[in-house]
Motif scaffolding. Structure first.
Motif, PDB file in Angstrom:
ATOM      1  N   GLY A  69       0.851  -1.161  -0.040  1.00 27.28           N
ATOM      2  CA  GLY A  69       0.008   0.045  -0.074  1.00 27.28           C
ATOM      3  C   GLY A  69       1.006   1.134  -0.117  1.00 27.28           C
ATOM      4  O   GLY A  69       2.305   1.187  -0.100  1.00 27.28           O
ATOM      5  N   GLY A  70       0.310   2.459   0.058  1.00 27.31           N
ATOM      6  CA  GLY A  70       0.991   3.752  -0.118  1.00 27.31           C
ATOM      7  C   GLY A  70       1.090   4.587   1.028  1.00 27.31           C
ATOM      8  O   GLY A  70       1.402   5.546   1.059  1.00 27.31           O
ATOM      9  N   LYS A  71       0.303   4.082   2.329  1.00 25.21           N
ATOM     10  CA  LYS A  71       0.555   4.884   3.518  1.00 25.21           C
ATOM     11  C   LYS A  71       1.535   5.114   4.220  1.00 25.21           C
ATOM     12  O   LYS A  71       1.721   5.920   5.032  1.00 25.21           O
ATOM     13  CB  LYS A  71      -0.748   4.017   4.638  1.00 25.21           C
ATOM     14  CG  LYS A  71      -2.165   3.750   3.847  1.00 25.21           C
ATOM     15  CD  LYS A  71      -3.041   3.351   4.899  1.00 25.21           C
ATOM     16  CE  LYS A  71      -4.553   3.241   4.312  1.00 25.21           C
ATOM     17  NZ  LYS A  71      -5.317   2.710   5.368  1.00 25.21           N
ATOM     18  N   ALA A  72       2.546   4.206   4.300  1.00 27.04           N
ATOM     19  CA  ALA A  72       3.799   4.586   4.810  1.00 27.04           C
ATOM     20  C   ALA A  72       4.758   5.643   4.536  1.00 27.04           C
ATOM     21  O   ALA A  72       5.338   6.522   5.051  1.00 27.04           O
ATOM     22  CB  ALA A  72       4.825   3.270   4.863  1.00 27.04           C
ATOM     23  N   ALA A  73       4.449   6.211   3.082  1.00 30.37           N
ATOM     24  CA  ALA A  73       4.961   7.366   2.389  1.00 30.37           C
ATOM     25  C   ALA A  73       4.103   8.275   2.145  1.00 30.37           C
ATOM     26  O   ALA A  73       3.315   7.994   1.433  1.00 30.37           O
ATOM     27  CB  ALA A  73       6.087   6.631   1.221  1.00 30.37           C
ATOM     28  N   SER A  74       4.380   9.530   2.294  1.00 32.61           N
ATOM     29  CA  SER A  74       3.484  10.729   1.882  1.00 32.61           C
ATOM     30  C   SER A  74       4.301  11.899   1.187  1.00 32.61           C
ATOM     31  O   SER A  74       5.411  11.907   1.768  1.00 32.61           O
ATOM     32  CB  SER A  74       2.776  11.481   3.188  1.00 32.61           C
ATOM     33  OG  SER A  74       3.688  11.911   4.053  1.00 32.61           O
ATOM     34  N   PHE A  75       3.962  12.175   0.218  1.00 28.98           N
ATOM     35  CA  PHE A  75       4.526  13.077  -0.719  1.00 28.98           C
ATOM     36  C   PHE A  75       3.647  14.449  -0.736  1.00 28.98           C
ATOM     37  O   PHE A  75       2.361  14.230  -1.383  1.00 28.98           O
ATOM     38  CB  PHE A  75       4.837  12.738  -2.152  1.00 28.98           C
ATOM     39  CG  PHE A  75       5.973  11.763  -2.218  1.00 28.98           C
ATOM     40  CD1 PHE A  75       7.011  11.892  -2.918  1.00 28.98           C
ATOM     41  CD2 PHE A  75       5.813  10.404  -1.788  1.00 28.98           C
ATOM     42  CE1 PHE A  75       8.203  11.143  -2.932  1.00 28.98           C
ATOM     43  CE2 PHE A  75       6.817   9.476  -1.927  1.00 28.98           C
ATOM     44  CZ  PHE A  75       7.973   9.792  -2.359  1.00 28.98           C
ATOM     45  N   GLN A  76       4.266  15.393  -0.263  1.00 27.43           N
ATOM     46  CA  GLN A  76       3.443  16.742  -0.157  1.00 27.43           C
ATOM     47  C   GLN A  76       4.086  17.713  -0.855  1.00 27.43           C
ATOM     48  O   GLN A  76       5.487  17.941  -0.759  1.00 27.43           O
ATOM     49  CB  GLN A  76       3.128  17.109   1.318  1.00 27.43           C
ATOM     50  CG  GLN A  76       2.504  16.174   2.340  1.00 27.43           C
ATOM     51  CD  GLN A  76       0.905  15.771   1.765  1.00 27.43           C
ATOM     52  OE1 GLN A  76       0.395  16.760   0.962  1.00 27.43           O
ATOM     53  NE2 GLN A  76       0.260  14.749   1.749  1.00 27.43           N
ATOM     54  N   GLY A  77       3.698  18.794  -1.472  1.00 26.06           N
ATOM     55  CA  GLY A  77       4.065  19.880  -2.278  1.00 26.06           C
ATOM     56  C   GLY A  77       5.002  19.232  -3.365  1.00 26.06           C
ATOM     57  O   GLY A  77       4.411  18.334  -4.327  1.00 26.06           O
TER      58      GLY A  77
END
Length: 344
Positions: free
Chosen positions: A107-115
């Motif tokens: 899944g993608g929850k462990a990594a977040s990309f903001q901006g």
């Protein structure tokens, strides 16, 4: 005749027609308006099913590396839609000892990309691991720890002109990349019972920020690094083959932060023994490099429909660069090469 292009449109990844704005740019794009993306050959905005498909097909990562005479360090946060991963390694050059840390999270929850690549935050958090990359126009700050085995607090100074490239991938895909190399880096790296002070004058950093919809089957070679030439100038370089070659390329080098663009690059190496020397040259003759691997990080993933074969040797670079007027001879340069094949 079309109307005047607004500043907001000039900074957008996706144009008013719903298609990526392919090209080379003098500064980073600051609007990742993926919701406006129109699939090739389709009218109107994407359907909910298409948006769901795009969410899981989108690939995004940031790699930060640094080299000096004593060590080679690399760290990446990667999000593939259906999984994300974090890897880091530190290579002690005098005794050729490699330390590595790897985490994969479904899944993608462990990594977040903001901006964006110019101003944003990337966070990877899982269990006792937390890595934060905070990007600003003049610096990139990397902090955190991995499994209590590695602690980093590094600042990359963005003194180089950025290489910004948005290219077509096949008929339907695209790839946006932001590269910088030869950056001064300072801070600390702690592992085992050691704490290393990194000094900006002798450390050379590499940035790779990538966002895109690559093909189902993808291959590339990559080389990047930095150091000094024989006149003491600060040098960086970024070269690739196999991706970002349609219409525009991401091949370039830097002299004291000044960007010099080059033509397509050719990589020659032994696929059976990738730790033998490599030869890398650009078609326009501006780049003639020899790479001498000192070690490598390798990782293979094979599960169901996903295949990834990743090889990233690191070591010493020798050779010449030229901007057409001056011949630049590398003196003390180091960095990374890569072979990556993926079905994703």
């Amino acid at each position: 005749m079309g109307g005047k292009v607004t500043e907001e449109q000039e900074e957008a990844l996706i144009g008013e027609d719903g298609r990526p704005r392919f090209g080379l740019y003098p500064r980073p794009l600051t609007r990742y308006n993926l919701k406006d993306f129109r699939p090739y050959g389709k009218k109107g905005p994407p359907s909910s099913a298409r948006r769901f498909w795009m969410k899981y097909r989108l690939k995004q990562w940031q790699f930060l590396g640094l080299v000096n005479q004593d060590l080679i360090f690399g760290l990446a946060v990667v999000r593939l839609g259906y999984l994300c991963n974090l890897f880091a390694y530190l290579f002690e050059r005098p005794n050729r000892q490699l330390f590595r840390w790897d985490l994969i999270s479904p899944g993608g929850k462990a990594a977040s990309f903001q901006g964006t690549s110019e101003k944003g935050e990337i966070l990877f958090r899982k269990g006792e691991t937390q890595i934060l990359i905070r990007s600003r126009p003049s610096t990139i700050h990397l902090t955190g720890s991995i499994q209590k085995g590695l602690r980093v607090d590094l600042t990359f100074h963005r003194e180089a002109e950025p290489l910004i490239c948005l290219t077509r991938i096949g008929l339907k895909g695209f790839n946006y990349t932001h590269k910088e190399a030869g950056l001064p880096v300072h801070g600390t790296i702690a592992y085992q019972d050691l704490s290393l002070n990194i000094e900006a004058a002798s450390a050379f950093g590499v940035l790779d920020y990538t966002l895109g919809l690559p093909g189902r089957e993808t291959f590339w070679n990559w080389a990047a690094g930095g150091g000094r030439d024989k006149q003491g100038n600060r040098i960086g370089f970024n070269l690739v083959q196999g991706i970002n070659e349609t219409g525009f390329t991401e091949n370039a080098f830097w002299v004291n932060g000044r960007l010099v663009k080059t033509d397509v690059a050719d990589f020659r190496y032994d696929d059976l023994e990738p730790l033998k020397p490599w030869r890398i040259a650009s078609n326009d003759g501006r780049v003639r490099l020899c790479f001498f691997p000192e070690g490598a990080r390798s990782a293979d993933i094979q599960g169901g429909l996903i295949i990834s074969r990743f090889r990233q040797p690191f070591g010493r670079f020798e050779g010449t660069l030229t901007d057409g007027a001056t011949l630049i001879e590398l003196d003390k340069a180091a960095g990374f090469t890569e072979e990556h094949f993926a079905k994703w």
